[in-house]
Motif scaffolding. Structure first.
Motif, PDB file in Angstrom:
ATOM      1  N   ARG A 121       3.725   3.713   1.682  1.00 38.97           N
ATOM      2  CA  ARG A 121       3.227   2.066   1.602  1.00 38.97           C
ATOM      3  C   ARG A 121       4.872   0.833   2.359  1.00 38.97           C
ATOM      4  O   ARG A 121       4.332  -0.299   2.030  1.00 38.97           O
ATOM      5  N   TRP A 171      -1.462  -0.873  -2.914  1.00 40.46           N
ATOM      6  CA  TRP A 171      -1.186   0.788  -1.965  1.00 40.46           C
ATOM      7  C   TRP A 171      -1.261   1.390  -2.386  1.00 40.46           C
ATOM      8  O   TRP A 171      -1.004   2.654  -2.163  1.00 40.46           O
ATOM      9  N   LYS A 210       1.415  -5.847  -1.295  1.00 41.09           N
ATOM     10  CA  LYS A 210       0.358  -4.779  -1.593  1.00 41.09           C
ATOM     11  C   LYS A 210       0.311  -3.875  -2.865  1.00 41.09           C
ATOM     12  O   LYS A 210      -0.034  -3.216  -3.596  1.00 41.09           O
TER      13      LYS A 210
END
Length: 401
Positions: free
Chosen positions: A146, A112, A290
Protein backbone atom coordinates in the motif's frame (compact mmCIF):
# COMPACT_ATOMS: atom_id res chain seq x y z
CA UNK A 1 -4.72 -31.85 4.16
CA UNK A 2 -1.28 -32.95 5.39
CA UNK A 3 0.39 -30.21 3.34
CA UNK A 4 -2.01 -27.64 4.81
CA UNK A 5 -1.03 -28.70 8.34
CA UNK A 6 2.63 -28.46 7.35
CA UNK A 7 1.95 -25.00 5.96
CA UNK A 8 0.33 -23.83 9.19
CA UNK A 9 3.15 -25.19 11.31
CA UNK A 10 5.71 -23.44 9.14
CA UNK A 11 4.07 -20.00 9.27
CA UNK A 12 6.12 -18.65 12.19
CA UNK A 13 9.32 -19.72 10.51
CA UNK A 14 8.23 -18.08 7.26
CA UNK A 15 7.66 -14.74 8.96
CA UNK A 16 11.32 -14.47 9.95
CA UNK A 17 12.75 -15.80 6.71
CA UNK A 18 13.78 -13.49 3.93
CA UNK A 19 12.40 -15.90 1.36
CA UNK A 20 11.57 -19.48 0.59
CA UNK A 21 13.88 -21.80 -1.31
CA UNK A 22 13.46 -25.29 -2.68
CA UNK A 23 15.86 -28.03 -3.68
CA UNK A 24 17.47 -26.92 -6.94
CA UNK A 25 17.11 -30.43 -8.30
CA UNK A 26 13.30 -30.24 -8.09
CA UNK A 27 11.95 -27.54 -10.37
CA UNK A 28 8.57 -25.85 -9.92
CA UNK A 29 6.39 -25.63 -13.04
CA UNK A 30 7.39 -22.67 -15.17
CA UNK A 31 10.73 -22.02 -13.48
CA UNK A 32 14.13 -22.42 -15.05
CA UNK A 33 16.36 -25.28 -13.95
CA UNK A 34 18.35 -24.53 -10.83
CA UNK A 35 16.24 -21.54 -9.78
CA UNK A 36 13.36 -21.04 -7.36
CA UNK A 37 10.99 -18.11 -7.24
CA UNK A 38 11.16 -15.86 -4.17
CA UNK A 39 8.07 -15.49 -2.02
CA UNK A 40 7.23 -14.90 1.60
CA UNK A 41 4.01 -16.06 3.21
CA UNK A 42 2.07 -13.31 4.99
CA UNK A 43 -1.04 -15.17 6.16
CA UNK A 44 -2.94 -18.42 5.86
CA UNK A 45 -6.71 -18.44 6.05
CA UNK A 46 -9.51 -20.93 5.63
CA UNK A 47 -12.49 -19.51 3.72
CA UNK A 48 -15.83 -21.13 4.46
CA UNK A 49 -17.93 -21.44 1.30
CA UNK A 50 -21.08 -20.17 3.03
CA UNK A 51 -19.37 -17.02 4.27
CA UNK A 52 -17.57 -16.63 0.94
CA UNK A 53 -20.77 -16.67 -1.12
CA UNK A 54 -22.54 -14.44 1.39
CA UNK A 55 -19.82 -11.80 1.09
CA UNK A 56 -19.91 -11.95 -2.73
CA UNK A 57 -23.60 -12.33 -3.59
CA UNK A 58 -25.40 -11.67 -0.31
CA UNK A 59 -26.64 -15.25 0.07
CA UNK A 60 -24.75 -17.94 1.95
CA UNK A 61 -24.54 -21.19 -0.03
CA UNK A 62 -22.75 -24.37 1.01
CA UNK A 63 -20.76 -25.14 -2.13
CA UNK A 64 -18.49 -27.78 -0.69
CA UNK A 65 -15.14 -27.83 1.07
CA UNK A 66 -13.48 -24.84 2.68
CA UNK A 67 -10.85 -22.96 0.71
CA UNK A 68 -7.22 -22.69 1.77
CA UNK A 69 -6.04 -19.15 1.06
CA UNK A 70 -2.34 -18.30 1.22
CA UNK A 71 -1.45 -14.62 0.94
CA UNK A 72 2.17 -13.95 0.04
CA UNK A 73 4.72 -11.36 -1.03
CA UNK A 74 6.57 -11.73 -4.32
CA UNK A 75 9.16 -9.86 -6.34
CA UNK A 76 8.39 -8.01 -9.57
CA UNK A 77 11.15 -6.27 -11.59
CA UNK A 78 10.39 -2.64 -12.40
CA UNK A 79 12.77 -0.39 -14.36
CA UNK A 80 16.11 -0.66 -12.55
CA UNK A 81 14.71 -1.96 -9.26
CA UNK A 82 12.60 -4.81 -7.91
CA UNK A 83 9.26 -4.20 -6.22
CA UNK A 84 7.78 -6.37 -3.48
CA UNK A 85 4.08 -6.86 -4.18
CA UNK A 86 1.37 -9.14 -2.79
CA UNK A 87 -1.17 -11.66 -3.97
CA UNK A 88 -2.79 -14.93 -3.00
CA UNK A 89 -3.27 -18.52 -4.11
CA UNK A 90 -6.20 -20.73 -3.06
CA UNK A 91 -7.27 -24.36 -3.31
CA UNK A 92 -10.04 -26.51 -1.77
CA UNK A 93 -9.10 -28.20 1.50
CA UNK A 94 -8.16 -31.82 0.97
CA UNK A 95 -7.32 -31.44 -2.72
CA UNK A 96 -4.43 -33.69 -3.69
CA UNK A 97 -4.06 -32.80 -7.38
CA UNK A 98 -5.22 -30.01 -9.69
CA UNK A 99 -5.24 -29.55 -13.45
CA UNK A 100 -7.02 -26.19 -13.72
CA UNK A 101 -6.08 -22.66 -12.64
CA UNK A 102 -8.27 -19.56 -12.54
CA UNK A 103 -6.14 -16.42 -12.85
CA UNK A 104 -8.36 -13.49 -11.93
CA UNK A 105 -7.50 -9.81 -12.44
CA UNK A 106 -9.69 -7.68 -10.21
CA UNK A 107 -11.70 -4.56 -10.98
CA UNK A 108 -10.56 -0.99 -10.24
CA UNK A 109 -9.76 -0.60 -6.54
CA UNK A 110 -8.49 2.53 -4.87
CA UNK A 111 -8.98 1.45 -1.24
CA UNK A 112 -5.89 -0.42 -0.10
CA UNK A 113 -7.67 -3.51 1.23
CA UNK A 114 -9.99 -4.17 -1.74
CA UNK A 115 -7.81 -6.82 -3.34
CA UNK A 116 -7.56 -10.63 -3.54
CA UNK A 117 -5.20 -11.12 -0.58
CA UNK A 118 -7.64 -9.33 1.74
CA UNK A 119 -11.09 -9.63 0.18
CA UNK A 120 -13.19 -12.35 -1.45
CA UNK A 121 -13.18 -12.43 -5.26
CA UNK A 122 -15.73 -14.02 -7.66
CA UNK A 123 -13.52 -16.77 -9.05
CA UNK A 124 -12.71 -18.09 -5.59
CA UNK A 125 -16.13 -19.73 -5.94
CA UNK A 126 -14.92 -21.42 -9.13
CA UNK A 127 -11.98 -22.80 -7.20
CA UNK A 128 -14.37 -24.64 -4.88
CA UNK A 129 -16.82 -25.77 -7.56
CA UNK A 130 -14.18 -27.05 -9.97
CA UNK A 131 -11.56 -28.20 -7.45
CA UNK A 132 -9.26 -25.72 -9.15
CA UNK A 133 -6.41 -23.41 -8.14
CA UNK A 134 -7.19 -19.70 -7.74
CA UNK A 135 -4.46 -17.08 -8.24
CA UNK A 136 -5.05 -13.36 -7.76
CA UNK A 137 -2.56 -10.50 -7.63
CA UNK A 138 -3.11 -7.31 -5.67
CA UNK A 139 -2.32 -4.43 -7.98
CA UNK A 140 0.71 -2.37 -7.05
CA UNK A 141 -0.12 -0.01 -4.19
CA UNK A 142 -2.81 -2.29 -2.76
CA UNK A 143 -2.68 -5.03 -0.15
CA UNK A 144 0.71 -5.33 1.49
CA UNK A 145 2.32 -2.87 -0.95
CA UNK A 146 0.00 0.00 0.00
CA UNK A 147 2.93 2.42 0.43
CA UNK A 148 3.73 2.22 -3.29
CA UNK A 149 1.98 4.47 -5.85
CA UNK A 150 -0.83 2.88 -7.80
CA UNK A 151 -0.47 2.43 -11.58
CA UNK A 152 -4.29 2.61 -11.90
CA UNK A 153 -5.04 2.04 -15.62
CA UNK A 154 -1.54 1.10 -16.79
CA UNK A 155 -2.78 -2.32 -17.86
CA UNK A 156 0.51 -3.44 -19.40
CA UNK A 157 2.34 -2.87 -16.11
CA UNK A 158 -0.45 -4.52 -14.08
CA UNK A 159 -0.46 -7.51 -16.45
CA UNK A 160 3.31 -7.97 -16.12
CA UNK A 161 3.04 -7.84 -12.31
CA UNK A 162 0.17 -10.37 -12.34
CA UNK A 163 2.33 -12.72 -14.37
CA UNK A 164 5.11 -12.34 -11.78
CA UNK A 165 2.52 -13.19 -9.11
CA UNK A 166 1.49 -16.29 -11.09
CA UNK A 167 5.12 -17.39 -11.30
CA UNK A 168 5.56 -17.03 -7.53
CA UNK A 169 2.25 -18.80 -6.87
CA UNK A 170 3.54 -21.82 -8.80
CA UNK A 171 6.42 -21.97 -6.34
CA UNK A 172 4.03 -21.72 -3.36
CA UNK A 173 2.04 -24.61 -4.82
CA UNK A 174 5.21 -26.62 -5.40
CA UNK A 175 6.27 -26.16 -1.78
CA UNK A 176 2.92 -26.36 0.03
CA UNK A 177 -0.09 -26.93 -2.21
CA UNK A 178 -1.73 -29.70 -4.21
CA UNK A 179 0.20 -31.35 -7.01
CA UNK A 180 -0.24 -29.39 -10.22
CA UNK A 181 -0.39 -31.72 -13.20
CA UNK A 182 2.13 -31.19 -15.98
CA UNK A 183 -0.55 -30.26 -18.51
CA UNK A 184 -2.55 -27.85 -16.37
CA UNK A 185 -4.84 -25.33 -18.06
CA UNK A 186 -5.13 -21.66 -17.03
CA UNK A 187 -8.30 -19.62 -17.51
CA UNK A 188 -7.71 -15.87 -17.19
CA UNK A 189 -10.64 -13.63 -16.33
CA UNK A 190 -11.35 -10.04 -15.34
CA UNK A 191 -13.93 -7.28 -15.50
CA UNK A 192 -13.52 -3.53 -16.00
CA UNK A 193 -9.84 -2.75 -15.31
CA UNK A 194 -9.47 -6.49 -14.72
CA UNK A 195 -10.77 -7.17 -18.23
CA UNK A 196 -8.03 -5.02 -19.74
CA UNK A 197 -5.36 -6.53 -17.46
CA UNK A 198 -6.52 -9.99 -18.56
CA UNK A 199 -6.09 -8.94 -22.19
CA UNK A 200 -2.66 -7.60 -21.23
CA UNK A 201 -1.76 -11.03 -19.87
CA UNK A 202 -2.85 -12.65 -23.14
CA UNK A 203 -0.78 -10.08 -25.06
CA UNK A 204 2.35 -10.73 -22.99
CA UNK A 205 1.94 -14.49 -23.50
CA UNK A 206 1.90 -14.03 -27.28
CA UNK A 207 4.96 -11.77 -27.21
CA UNK A 208 7.02 -13.84 -24.75
CA UNK A 209 7.40 -17.57 -25.45
CA UNK A 210 8.65 -18.32 -21.93
CA UNK A 211 5.58 -16.69 -20.39
CA UNK A 212 3.30 -18.57 -22.77
CA UNK A 213 4.88 -21.90 -21.76
CA UNK A 214 4.49 -21.05 -18.08
CA UNK A 215 0.89 -19.84 -18.18
CA UNK A 216 -0.65 -22.68 -20.21
CA UNK A 217 -3.46 -20.30 -21.19
CA UNK A 218 -6.59 -22.13 -22.33
CA UNK A 219 -9.05 -19.22 -22.60
CA UNK A 220 -9.46 -15.59 -21.54
CA UNK A 221 -12.65 -13.79 -20.47
CA UNK A 222 -12.59 -9.99 -20.71
CA UNK A 223 -15.50 -7.78 -19.65
CA UNK A 224 -16.05 -4.04 -20.29
CA UNK A 225 -12.34 -3.21 -20.18
CA UNK A 226 -10.41 -0.03 -21.10
CA UNK A 227 -8.36 -1.81 -23.76
CA UNK A 228 -7.43 1.45 -25.45
CA UNK A 229 -6.95 4.45 -23.16
CA UNK A 230 -6.78 6.89 -26.08
CA UNK A 231 -10.28 5.87 -27.15
CA UNK A 232 -11.54 6.07 -23.59
CA UNK A 233 -10.18 9.59 -23.06
CA UNK A 234 -11.48 10.71 -26.46
CA UNK A 235 -14.94 9.65 -25.34
CA UNK A 236 -14.78 11.69 -22.14
CA UNK A 237 -13.20 14.72 -23.78
CA UNK A 238 -15.82 14.80 -26.54
CA UNK A 239 -18.63 15.39 -24.08
CA UNK A 240 -17.22 17.85 -21.60
CA UNK A 241 -20.58 18.90 -20.13
CA UNK A 242 -22.22 15.49 -19.83
CA UNK A 243 -22.60 14.02 -16.36
CA UNK A 244 -20.04 11.29 -15.73
CA UNK A 245 -21.27 7.89 -14.59
CA UNK A 246 -17.98 7.21 -12.79
CA UNK A 247 -16.17 10.54 -12.29
CA UNK A 248 -13.24 9.14 -10.27
CA UNK A 249 -12.02 7.41 -13.45
CA UNK A 250 -10.80 10.74 -14.86
CA UNK A 251 -8.40 11.59 -12.00
CA UNK A 252 -7.23 7.96 -12.04
CA UNK A 253 -6.52 8.18 -15.77
CA UNK A 254 -4.41 11.31 -15.30
CA UNK A 255 -2.55 9.88 -12.32
CA UNK A 256 -1.88 6.72 -14.35
CA UNK A 257 0.21 8.75 -16.76
CA UNK A 258 1.89 10.91 -14.11
CA UNK A 259 2.80 7.92 -11.91
CA UNK A 260 4.03 5.58 -14.63
CA UNK A 261 5.36 7.83 -17.41
CA UNK A 262 8.54 9.68 -16.32
CA UNK A 263 8.74 11.54 -19.62
CA UNK A 264 5.41 13.19 -18.78
CA UNK A 265 5.91 13.79 -15.04
CA UNK A 266 9.30 15.40 -15.75
CA UNK A 267 7.54 18.10 -17.77
CA UNK A 268 4.20 18.57 -16.01
CA UNK A 269 2.60 18.44 -12.57
CA UNK A 270 -0.92 17.66 -11.40
CA UNK A 271 -1.90 21.34 -11.59
CA UNK A 272 -1.29 21.31 -15.35
CA UNK A 273 -3.95 18.62 -15.85
CA UNK A 274 -6.75 19.68 -13.53
CA UNK A 275 -8.87 22.79 -13.08
CA UNK A 276 -7.85 25.14 -10.29
CA UNK A 277 -11.03 24.45 -8.34
CA UNK A 278 -10.50 20.71 -8.57
CA UNK A 279 -6.91 21.07 -7.33
CA UNK A 280 -8.18 23.07 -4.34
CA UNK A 281 -10.89 20.53 -3.48
CA UNK A 282 -8.54 18.09 -1.74
CA UNK A 283 -9.91 15.13 -3.68
CA UNK A 284 -6.49 14.08 -4.96
CA UNK A 285 -5.30 13.96 -1.36
CA UNK A 286 -8.24 11.73 -0.46
CA UNK A 287 -7.37 9.48 -3.39
CA UNK A 288 -3.78 9.19 -2.18
CA UNK A 289 -4.85 8.01 1.29
CA UNK A 290 -6.29 4.76 -0.20
CA UNK A 291 -8.85 4.84 2.61
CA UNK A 292 -11.86 5.53 0.37
CA UNK A 293 -13.44 3.19 -2.14
CA UNK A 294 -14.66 4.22 -5.60
CA UNK A 295 -18.29 4.58 -4.48
CA UNK A 296 -17.31 6.98 -1.70
CA UNK A 297 -15.09 9.13 -3.93
CA UNK A 298 -17.67 9.19 -6.73
CA UNK A 299 -20.21 10.45 -4.18
CA UNK A 300 -17.78 13.12 -2.96
CA UNK A 301 -17.10 14.21 -6.54
CA UNK A 302 -20.79 14.38 -7.39
CA UNK A 303 -21.65 16.34 -4.25
CA UNK A 304 -18.83 18.80 -4.93
CA UNK A 305 -19.93 19.37 -8.53
CA UNK A 306 -16.93 17.63 -10.09
CA UNK A 307 -18.98 15.29 -12.24
CA UNK A 308 -18.23 16.48 -15.77
CA UNK A 309 -15.03 16.33 -17.78
CA UNK A 310 -14.98 20.11 -18.05
CA UNK A 311 -15.16 20.58 -14.27
CA UNK A 312 -12.19 18.25 -13.67
CA UNK A 313 -9.71 18.60 -16.54
CA UNK A 314 -7.87 21.80 -17.49
CA UNK A 315 -8.51 23.56 -20.79
CA UNK A 316 -4.98 22.70 -21.95
CA UNK A 317 -5.68 18.99 -21.60
CA UNK A 318 -9.00 19.37 -23.43
CA UNK A 319 -7.32 21.20 -26.33
CA UNK A 320 -6.09 18.49 -28.74
CA UNK A 321 -3.60 20.95 -30.26
CA UNK A 322 -1.87 21.81 -26.98
CA UNK A 323 1.54 20.35 -26.20
CA UNK A 324 0.39 18.79 -22.94
CA UNK A 325 -2.52 17.05 -24.67
CA UNK A 326 -0.26 15.68 -27.42
CA UNK A 327 2.27 14.41 -24.90
CA UNK A 328 -0.47 12.88 -22.74
CA UNK A 329 -2.01 11.01 -25.66
CA UNK A 330 1.42 9.85 -26.78
CA UNK A 331 1.87 8.15 -23.40
CA UNK A 332 -1.62 6.65 -23.56
CA UNK A 333 -0.82 5.19 -26.96
CA UNK A 334 2.03 3.21 -25.41
CA UNK A 335 -0.54 1.43 -23.20
CA UNK A 336 -2.71 0.33 -26.14
CA UNK A 337 -3.69 -3.36 -26.00
CA UNK A 338 -5.62 -3.42 -29.27
CA UNK A 339 -2.79 -3.45 -31.81
CA UNK A 340 0.71 -4.78 -32.44
CA UNK A 341 -0.06 -8.40 -31.62
CA UNK A 342 -2.45 -11.19 -32.51
CA UNK A 343 -3.99 -13.69 -30.06
CA UNK A 344 -3.88 -17.43 -30.72
CA UNK A 345 -5.62 -18.40 -27.45
CA UNK A 346 -9.44 -17.97 -27.47
CA UNK A 347 -10.62 -14.68 -25.95
CA UNK A 348 -14.27 -13.94 -25.17
CA UNK A 349 -15.29 -10.30 -24.78
CA UNK A 350 -18.40 -8.93 -23.11
CA UNK A 351 -19.50 -5.30 -23.16
CA UNK A 352 -22.66 -3.28 -22.50
CA UNK A 353 -23.50 -0.90 -25.33
CA UNK A 354 -24.69 1.73 -22.81
CA UNK A 355 -21.66 1.47 -20.52
CA UNK A 356 -20.62 5.10 -20.04
CA UNK A 357 -17.85 4.30 -17.55
CA UNK A 358 -15.79 2.28 -20.03
CA UNK A 359 -17.29 3.13 -23.44
CA UNK A 360 -17.95 0.34 -25.90
CA UNK A 361 -15.73 2.18 -28.38
CA UNK A 362 -12.82 0.50 -26.54
CA UNK A 363 -14.14 -2.87 -27.72
CA UNK A 364 -14.94 -1.54 -31.20
CA UNK A 365 -11.32 -0.40 -31.62
CA UNK A 366 -10.06 -3.86 -30.67
CA UNK A 367 -12.46 -5.60 -33.07
CA UNK A 368 -11.41 -3.20 -35.83
CA UNK A 369 -7.70 -3.81 -35.27
CA UNK A 370 -8.09 -7.60 -34.94
CA UNK A 371 -10.75 -8.06 -37.61
CA UNK A 372 -11.05 -11.64 -38.79
CA UNK A 373 -9.12 -13.25 -35.94
CA UNK A 374 -10.93 -16.59 -35.43
CA UNK A 375 -10.15 -16.95 -31.71
CA UNK A 376 -12.01 -13.73 -30.79
CA UNK A 377 -15.69 -13.97 -29.86
CA UNK A 378 -17.85 -11.39 -28.13
CA UNK A 379 -21.26 -10.59 -26.71
CA UNK A 380 -22.73 -7.10 -26.61
CA UNK A 381 -25.49 -6.40 -24.12
CA UNK A 382 -27.83 -3.73 -25.42
CA UNK A 383 -28.59 -1.88 -22.20
CA UNK A 384 -26.85 -1.89 -18.83
CA UNK A 385 -24.73 0.24 -16.51
CA UNK A 386 -21.09 -0.57 -15.89
CA UNK A 387 -21.78 -1.99 -12.42
CA UNK A 388 -24.75 -4.14 -13.45
CA UNK A 389 -22.87 -5.32 -16.52
CA UNK A 390 -20.19 -6.73 -14.23
CA UNK A 391 -22.64 -9.09 -12.56
CA UNK A 392 -24.02 -10.13 -15.93
CA UNK A 393 -20.49 -10.73 -17.23
CA UNK A 394 -19.60 -13.16 -14.46
CA UNK A 395 -22.93 -14.97 -14.76
CA UNK A 396 -22.38 -15.41 -18.48
CA UNK A 397 -18.66 -16.25 -18.35
CA UNK A 398 -18.80 -18.67 -15.43
CA UNK A 399 -22.34 -20.06 -15.56
CA UNK A 400 -23.31 -19.59 -19.20
CA UNK A 401 -26.36 -17.51 -18.19
Amino acid sequence: MKKYLRLTAALLAMLIMTGCQKDDSDDAPGTESGQSEWYQIVSIDTLNSIRLTESLIGIGINLGPDLVKVSFLYHSPHDTTTLTLSGCVCWPVGTAECSKIWLESHYTSIRWDQCPSLMAQPCMIQSILQKAIYIGADYQGLGFSRDLPQPYFNTILCADQNIDCFRAALQVLKDWGPVLTDEYSTYAIGYSLGGAVTLGIARRAELDADVKRMLHLKKCYCGDGPYNMEVMMDFFCSYTDNLLEYPISLPCAIMTALYTCPSLSSLYTESDFFTESFMESGILQLLDTKEYDTDQLNEILNNAGFNTTGSILSQDVLDPESQISKQFYHELKLMDLTSGWSPTVPIWFYHARTDYTVPITCLYKLLENMDGNPVITYHIKESDTHINSGLAFYKSALLGL
